[in-house]
Design a protein around this motif. Structure first.
Motif, PDB file in Angstrom:
ATOM      1  N   UNK A  23       0.858  -1.185   0.000  1.00  0.00           N
ATOM      2  CA  UNK A  23       0.000   0.000   0.000  1.00  0.00           C
ATOM      3  C   UNK A  23       0.888   1.227   0.000  1.00  0.00           C
ATOM      4  N   UNK A  24       0.475   2.246  -0.735  1.00  0.00           N
ATOM      5  CA  UNK A  24       1.203   3.512  -0.764  1.00  0.00           C
ATOM      6  C   UNK A  24       0.723   4.455   0.326  1.00  0.00           C
ATOM      7  N   UNK A  25      -0.266   4.028   1.112  1.00  0.00           N
ATOM      8  CA  UNK A  25      -0.805   4.843   2.200  1.00  0.00           C
ATOM      9  C   UNK A  25      -0.230   4.382   3.528  1.00  0.00           C
ATOM     10  N   UNK A  26       0.206   5.344   4.332  1.00  0.00           N
ATOM     11  CA  UNK A  26       0.800   5.001   5.613  1.00  0.00           C
ATOM     12  C   UNK A  26       0.595   6.153   6.585  1.00  0.00           C
ATOM     13  N   UNK A  27       1.109   5.990   7.803  1.00  0.00           N
ATOM     14  CA  UNK A  27       1.079   7.012   8.849  1.00  0.00           C
ATOM     15  C   UNK A  27       2.410   6.974   9.595  1.00  0.00           C
ATOM     16  N   UNK A  28       2.743   8.049  10.303  1.00  0.00           N
ATOM     17  CA  UNK A  28       3.937   8.011  11.145  1.00  0.00           C
ATOM     18  C   UNK A  28       3.879   6.834  12.119  1.00  0.00           C
ATOM     19  N   UNK A  29       4.989   6.131  12.257  1.00  0.00           N
ATOM     20  CA  UNK A  29       5.061   5.001  13.170  1.00  0.00           C
ATOM     21  C   UNK A  29       4.588   3.686  12.599  1.00  0.00           C
ATOM     22  N   UNK A  30       3.971   3.690  11.423  1.00  0.00           N
ATOM     23  CA  UNK A  30       3.510   2.459  10.792  1.00  0.00           C
ATOM     24  C   UNK A  30       4.653   1.804  10.022  1.00  0.00           C
ATOM     25  N   UNK A  31       4.354   0.665   9.400  1.00  0.00           N
ATOM     26  CA  UNK A  31       5.361  -0.082   8.650  1.00  0.00           C
ATOM     27  C   UNK A  31       4.920  -0.255   7.206  1.00  0.00           C
ATOM     28  N   UNK A  32       5.753   0.177   6.283  1.00  0.00           N
ATOM     29  CA  UNK A  32       5.522  -0.076   4.866  1.00  0.00           C
ATOM     30  C   UNK A  32       5.989  -1.497   4.559  1.00  0.00           C
ATOM     31  N   UNK A  33       5.189  -2.249   3.829  1.00  0.00           N
ATOM     32  CA  UNK A  33       5.551  -3.613   3.464  1.00  0.00           C
ATOM     33  C   UNK A  33       5.417  -3.785   1.957  1.00  0.00           C
ATOM     34  N   UNK A  94       9.982   0.523   8.599  1.00  0.00           N
ATOM     35  CA  UNK A  94       9.313   1.307   9.630  1.00  0.00           C
ATOM     36  C   UNK A  94       9.384   2.792   9.284  1.00  0.00           C
ATOM     37  N   UNK A  95       8.240   3.445   9.303  1.00  0.00           N
ATOM     38  CA  UNK A  95       8.143   4.876   9.014  1.00  0.00           C
ATOM     39  C   UNK A  95       8.419   5.647  10.301  1.00  0.00           C
ATOM     40  N   UNK A  96       9.415   6.525  10.338  1.00  0.00           N
ATOM     41  CA  UNK A  96       9.707   7.267  11.574  1.00  0.00           C
ATOM     42  C   UNK A  96       8.499   8.059  12.076  1.00  0.00           C
ATOM     43  N   UNK A  97       8.421   8.208  13.385  1.00  0.00           N
ATOM     44  CA  UNK A  97       7.298   8.925  13.976  1.00  0.00           C
ATOM     45  C   UNK A  97       7.258  10.382  13.542  1.00  0.00           C
ATOM     46  N   UNK A  98       8.405  10.965  13.229  1.00  0.00           N
ATOM     47  CA  UNK A  98       8.444  12.376  12.837  1.00  0.00           C
ATOM     48  C   UNK A  98       8.260  12.580  11.329  1.00  0.00           C
ATOM     49  N   UNK A  99       7.924  11.524  10.611  1.00  0.00           N
ATOM     50  CA  UNK A  99       7.736  11.664   9.161  1.00  0.00           C
ATOM     51  C   UNK A  99       6.678  12.718   8.859  1.00  0.00           C
ATOM     52  N   UNK A 100       6.965  13.645   7.942  1.00  0.00           N
ATOM     53  CA  UNK A 100       5.996  14.687   7.613  1.00  0.00           C
ATOM     54  C   UNK A 100       4.700  14.120   7.030  1.00  0.00           C
ATOM     55  N   UNK A 101       3.627  14.841   7.250  1.00  0.00           N
ATOM     56  CA  UNK A 101       2.316  14.493   6.698  1.00  0.00           C
ATOM     57  C   UNK A 101       2.230  15.023   5.271  1.00  0.00           C
ATOM     58  N   UNK A 102       1.713  14.211   4.359  1.00  0.00           N
ATOM     59  CA  UNK A 102       1.563  14.658   2.973  1.00  0.00           C
ATOM     60  C   UNK A 102       0.114  14.702   2.514  1.00  0.00           C
ATOM     61  N   UNK A 103      -0.799  14.098   3.284  1.00  0.00           N
ATOM     62  CA  UNK A 103      -2.194  13.963   2.855  1.00  0.00           C
ATOM     63  C   UNK A 103      -3.115  14.175   4.047  1.00  0.00           C
ATOM     64  N   UNK A 135       1.847   8.166   0.420  1.00  0.00           N
ATOM     65  CA  UNK A 135       0.966   9.161   1.016  1.00  0.00           C
ATOM     66  C   UNK A 135       0.960   8.955   2.533  1.00  0.00           C
ATOM     67  N   UNK A 136       1.434   9.949   3.250  1.00  0.00           N
ATOM     68  CA  UNK A 136       1.525   9.873   4.711  1.00  0.00           C
ATOM     69  C   UNK A 136       0.347  10.623   5.308  1.00  0.00           C
ATOM     70  N   UNK A 137      -0.560   9.889   5.947  1.00  0.00           N
ATOM     71  CA  UNK A 137      -1.754  10.470   6.552  1.00  0.00           C
ATOM     72  C   UNK A 137      -1.475  10.823   8.014  1.00  0.00           C
ATOM     73  N   UNK A 138      -2.141  11.821   8.566  1.00  0.00           N
ATOM     74  CA  UNK A 138      -1.937  12.172   9.971  1.00  0.00           C
ATOM     75  C   UNK A 138      -2.490  11.102  10.903  1.00  0.00           C
ATOM     76  N   UNK A 139      -1.921  11.026  12.105  1.00  0.00           N
ATOM     77  CA  UNK A 139      -2.506  10.206  13.152  1.00  0.00           C
ATOM     78  C   UNK A 139      -3.809  10.850  13.628  1.00  0.00           C
ATOM     79  N   UNK A 140      -4.624  10.077  14.340  1.00  0.00           N
ATOM     80  CA  UNK A 140      -5.889  10.617  14.843  1.00  0.00           C
ATOM     81  C   UNK A 140      -5.662  11.834  15.737  1.00  0.00           C
ATOM     82  N   UNK A 141      -4.586  11.804  16.522  1.00  0.00           N
ATOM     83  CA  UNK A 141      -4.282  12.936  17.404  1.00  0.00           C
ATOM     84  C   UNK A 141      -3.901  14.175  16.589  1.00  0.00           C
ATOM     85  N   UNK A 142      -3.186  13.974  15.490  1.00  0.00           N
ATOM     86  CA  UNK A 142      -2.878  15.094  14.600  1.00  0.00           C
ATOM     87  C   UNK A 142      -4.152  15.666  13.989  1.00  0.00           C
TER      88      UNK A 142
END
Length: 306
Positions: A23-33, A94-103, A135-142
């Motif tokens: 998947x091309x969709x992810x969030x900070x702290x998630x894992x791309x596979x 693993x996507x770093x927690x500080x990865x910028x949001x793009x979407x 595409x890096x989506x924000x966390x729910x808290x963001x």
């Protein structure tokens, strides 16, 4: 969803490589596979290594765009790929927690792009291939913060990444993201939002621009909030940010800087303060800046999905 990109051929008759993201969709702290699929050429080839890296475009001190590599994983060490052989190498990144949001809400943030770059070394040559845009989506808290900004009348302007470190935060990457807004009518001209995110929560840094003639005090006003992801989800962000705006207006009309936090380590000529020399040297908080490249512009943002 499968997101696929064919990388260019390494030499006449050499191997080809497909990088396939599950998947091309992810969030900070998630894992791309996904997996890297190789097809041997017309002769055996010794693959020295295969690596993946996360890259984004940002600005250095002189305002010039550069490409930053901010995370890297080795998928494979040396092996021989036989003539015509087909091989698939699975990976987890693993996507770093500080990865910028793009979407946000399915819409791209103007000015932002992040890609996974495949690097293959063969015959003493290194091919960094093309980029698979993610595409890096924000966390729910963001999302709660960004929704509050919209509810308070802020209008999204653009977003960017700047090399540098914000003083007094737990920032680990050598850059930070600024999400820029036009301010609510009659309150401030512009504002910027920065998240410094960890596994447990985030530090929110708000900057209000007071240089557009709306305030007599001039300069920028800085607000900071530090909260866990759990608490942030239920927090009254409209109320908290609204109270901060009221204080900004109160201090500004008296010609003062808000709370003395006008300098928080912003790199470059923007409104958040001075340069942290260690960031420009490539090391911030133990995180090495992998690369600052000149191959920018169309070569980065012009990649197309297949």
């Amino acid at each position: 969803m499968v997101f696929k990109k064919m990388l260019r051929r390494l030499g006449v008759g050499g191997p080809t490589v497909d990088t396939v993201l599950r998947s091309a969709d992810t969030q900070p702290g998630r894992t791309l596979t996904g997996q890297i699929e190789l097809t041997g050429g017309d002769h055996d080839a010794v693959i020295e290594y295969i690596a993946l890296s996360l890259v984004t475009q940002g600005e250095v001190g002189d305002g010039q765009p550069s490409v930053f590599e901010f995370a890297r994983t080795i998928v494979s060490g040396e092996f021989t790929l036989a003539e015509g052989e087909q091989r698939a190498l699975p990976f987890e990144f693993v996507v770093p927690w500080e990865t910028p949001i793009t979407t946000f809400y399915g819409e791209p943030l103007r000015g932002m792009a992040i890609g996974v770059r495949t690097e293959l070394a063969v015959a003493k040559a290194v091919d960094k291939g093309d980029l698979d845009i993610v595409r890096v989506h924000p966390l729910a808290s963001h999302e709660r913060v960004l929704e509050a900004m919209a509810n308070l009348g802020f209008r999204f302007k653009s977003a960017d990444v700047e090399l540098g470190q914000i003083r007094g935060t737990r920032q680990q990457l050598p850059f930070y993201q600024e999400i820029e807004y036009y301010g609510p009518p009659g309150r401030i001209t512009e504002a910027e939002v920065t998240f410094v995110t960890t596994e447990f929560g985030f530090e929110l840094v708000l900057e209000a621009d007071r240089r557009g003639g709306a305030f007599s005090g001039g300069g920028d006003a800085i607000g900071r909030f530090d909260m866990s992801h759990v608490d942030a989800d239920g927090h009254d962000w409209e109320g908290a940010i609204g109270q901060w705006l009221d204080r900004v207006a109160q201090y500004s009309h008296h010609g003062h800087h808000h709370d003395g936090h006008h300098d928080h380590g912003h790199h470059g000529g923007g409104g958040m303060g001075g340069v942290i020399a260690g960031a420009a040297a490539g090391v911030v908080g133990g995180m090495v800046l992998g690369e600052v490249l000149d191959e920018v512009g169309d070569s980065f943002f012009g990649e197309e999905e297949e």
